[in-house]
Each structure stands twice: as C-alpha cells, then as structure tokens.
Enzyme design. Structure first.
Site, mmCIF file in Angstrom:
data_model
loop_
_atom_site.group_PDB
_atom_site.id
_atom_site.type_symbol
_atom_site.label_atom_id
_atom_site.label_comp_id
_atom_site.label_asym_id
_atom_site.label_seq_id
_atom_site.Cartn_x
_atom_site.Cartn_y
_atom_site.Cartn_z
ATOM 1 N N TYR A 163 5.758 -13.109 2.793
ATOM 2 C CA TYR A 163 4.552 -12.806 1.861
ATOM 3 C C TYR A 163 4.450 -13.943 0.604
ATOM 4 O O TYR A 163 5.293 -13.936 -0.185
ATOM 5 C CB TYR A 163 4.690 -11.348 1.266
ATOM 6 C CG TYR A 163 3.197 -10.759 1.016
ATOM 7 C CD1 TYR A 163 2.087 -11.499 1.131
ATOM 8 C CD2 TYR A 163 3.131 -9.431 0.876
ATOM 9 C CE1 TYR A 163 0.984 -11.014 0.889
ATOM 10 C CE2 TYR A 163 1.797 -8.719 0.545
ATOM 11 C CZ TYR A 163 0.849 -9.501 0.698
ATOM 12 O OH TYR A 163 -0.513 -8.943 0.571
ATOM 13 N N LYS A 166 2.602 -14.568 5.720
ATOM 14 C CA LYS A 166 1.313 -13.910 5.155
ATOM 15 C C LYS A 166 0.708 -14.307 3.721
ATOM 16 O O LYS A 166 1.684 -14.216 2.784
ATOM 17 C CB LYS A 166 1.781 -12.332 5.045
ATOM 18 C CG LYS A 166 0.486 -11.403 4.613
ATOM 19 C CD LYS A 166 1.300 -9.931 4.746
ATOM 20 C CE LYS A 166 -0.086 -8.950 4.243
ATOM 21 N NZ LYS A 166 0.395 -7.612 4.081
ATOM 22 N N THR A 182 0.796 -1.164 -0.061
ATOM 23 C CA THR A 182 -0.076 0.042 -0.008
ATOM 24 C C THR A 182 0.764 1.227 -0.059
ATOM 25 O O THR A 182 0.332 2.266 -0.634
ATOM 26 C CB THR A 182 -0.795 0.171 1.061
ATOM 27 O OG1 THR A 182 -1.678 -1.228 1.381
ATOM 28 C CG2 THR A 182 -1.901 1.310 1.372
#
Length: 325
Positions: free
Chosen positions: A150, A175, A63
């Site tokens: 991730y 994640k 983000t």
C-alpha cells in the site's frame, strides 16, 4: 475461489495467488456495547456483502480499523471472514505498523486461512526508499502469503523502489493511496518494465478513499481494480457504478458521481477519520448494528448522519431510476 497456481520468480515455493476482479469489499469491524469485537455482527456483515457479489474480501484493513485491533482480536476478525467466505472469493487481511507486529499479524493471517495480505505503512516514521523495501521484504517473508503493498502516507515509493518491491517473490500487487497520477504513471512503467517476461501475476489498485470518485482517471492508466468502502453499506450503488464504468455508461456514471459519490467525498472531508466512521454509520443506517469507531476516530455528528442518510437515499434513487436493484 479463482486462483492461479504459479512459481514466482526465484522462489522455491509454489503457492496460490488469487486473481482479483470486480468490486473489492472492505468490511468494517463491529464492536459491541462493551467495546469488544462483535464476531456475530461481523459474520452477518460479511455474509451480506458476499450475497451482493464482491470480487474479494479485505478484512481488518483500513476500513476495518486495523490500527485499533490487538493481535488476538485481529486473528479473530480474519478467522470469521475466512470461515464465512468459505472459499467463495479470496480473503486478504491487513498488516503493518512496527515490524515485529507486522510480521506477527502476517503469520496470524496465514494461520487463520487468509489468501493474502495488504501491507499498510510502518508506524509513523519516515524512511529512505531502501528502508521501505527492506520493511516489505521482511513482512513478506514472515508468512509467504501473496502481499499487496500500500503506497500511502509515510510509505511512499519512488519508481525504483516500487520496481524493487515488485520483484520480491511474494509481492503480487501495488495499491496507490496517494493520488499523484503523474508519479503513479512512472511507477507503472517501472514495474511493468521490471516484470516484463517474468512468470509472475501482478495487479495494481486504486486505493484512494471513496475510490469511485477517481476510477475513470485511474482506468486511463490501465488501473481498473479499486477499493469500495461504499460496498459496506450501499452495495447496490457500488455495483451499479462498477457496472456502468465497465459498460461505458457515462450517463449513469455521471449521475452517481453527482448525486452520491461527490457529495459523500465532501462530507467525508469535513472531519479527519470520517473515511471510516461514515462507513460504519452507513452500515448502521442500513440495519446492522456494528457499533461505533474506537478512539482516536470519532463517530459522525448528528447533522452529518442526517446528511449521510440523504446522500445514500439520493444514490439509491438514481439506481432505481436506472432500473438497477
């Protein structure tokens, strides 16, 4: 800052591992009119997020347009996040891409005072599982900060390689950004089995875009932590949803999904990259000028900005109707 002091597996070094809980805040990276990183706006953005009460700050991640930052900008973003947070909650920083740069970013995050790292995928290439494990190991060794892996895009782990990286001394989290719950279930079993009896903290995260839309499904697998990009521009909605899930307030959960999260997902899916640019637009609409996104992402079209405003107003109205402020 809530941390646990531990000795991780075979490592000879003891260090602090943040114990993450609550809503995880992934701030945007503001740019000024010239296109440079706006550290003043970033400080205000992080301060506002902290005032709302997140469980952790993840700076310069997806983000935060990690992909669009050069090393000096990245170090400045992490430094500002660390200074503003001032130990109130853990600060993680993104890293990833080409191995030499990923290691450079990891060291920069350590030097800026970050508490941990979120490892994004390597640049473009697909690789066998053994190569992914070697990549994670090399980045983790660069800073010795706690590292969350991730699982997304071209960095996809099978159950064996996931257990292999979980065993690495500085890897403390996994994640999921793929969303295949059957596959994730096998990974969970493999990692939990690998770490059973080990003196090592390890946490799993839901890392799908607009993760709230899938929170209840992930909770069924025992995965309660999740990223909340919505927290950037509508912390009232993000926190109301989190509280409703924790309290099994299914009526409020459904109302927020129906009025806000599902429409936001539909809008997000209209244009690639809207998972970031809509969030920045939402922050601007709530009163803080954080600029637009850097190419190759694009800012939302005017009609999509209007739609985002209507969706946000609908979510806030649900919160107000439920007595949430």
């Amino acid at each position: 800052m809530v941390c646990v002091h531990i000795h991780i597996l075979s490592s000879t070094r003891s260090f602090l591992v943040p114990n993450l809980d609550g809503v995880l805040f992934f701030p945007v990276t503001p740019f000024d009119a010239s296109g440079a990183v706006d550290t003043s706006a970033l400080a205000k953005h992080v301060q506002a997020g902290l005032a709302a009460g997140p469980g952790g700050v993840f700076a310069a991640c997806g983000t935060g347009e990690f992909h669009a930052l050069e090393p000096q900008e990245y170090a400045e973003v992490v430094r500002v996040a660390v200074e503003v947070t001032a130990g109130q909650v853990p600060v993680y920083a993104g890293t990833g891409g080409p191995l030499p740069l990923a290691r450079q970013f990891a060291r920069a995050a350590r030097d800026a005072g970050a508490d941990g790292l979120l490892l994004l995928p390597p640049y473009l290439v697909k690789s066998p599982a053994a190569g992914l494990v070697a990549y994670v190991e090399a980045v983790a060794a660069a800073s010795e900060l706690p590292l969350v892996v991730y699982h997304r895009d071209n960095a996809r782990f099978d159950s064996v390689s996931a257990a292999d990286v979980a065993r690495l001394p500085h890897v403390t989290g996994f994640k999921d950004g793929v969303g295949d719950l059957g596959h994730l279930s096998r990974i969970l079993s493999a990692v939990r089995g690998e770490l059973r009896g080990a003196d090592k903290p390890f946490q799993f995260f839901n890392g799908l875009p607009t993760a709230e839309a899938t929170v209840t499904a992930y909770r069924g697998l025992g995965v309660e932590l999740y990223s909340s990009a919505v927290f950037c521009f509508a912390p009232e909605i993000s926190l109301a949803f989190h509280h409703a899930v924790r309290e099994d307030d299914l009526e409020l959960v459904d109302a927020l999904l129906t009025s806000f999260f599902h429409p936001l997902v539909s809008l997000r899916e209209k244009v690639p990259g809207y998972a970031v640019s809509l969030v920045k637009a939402g922050v601007r609409q709530r009163g803080l000028d954080v600029g637009g996104v850097r190419p190759p992402l694009v800012d939302p079209a005017p009609e999509h900005l209007d739609e985002l405003r209507r969706i946000t107003e609908a979510g806030l109205a649900v919160c107000a109707g439920a007595g949430v402020r």
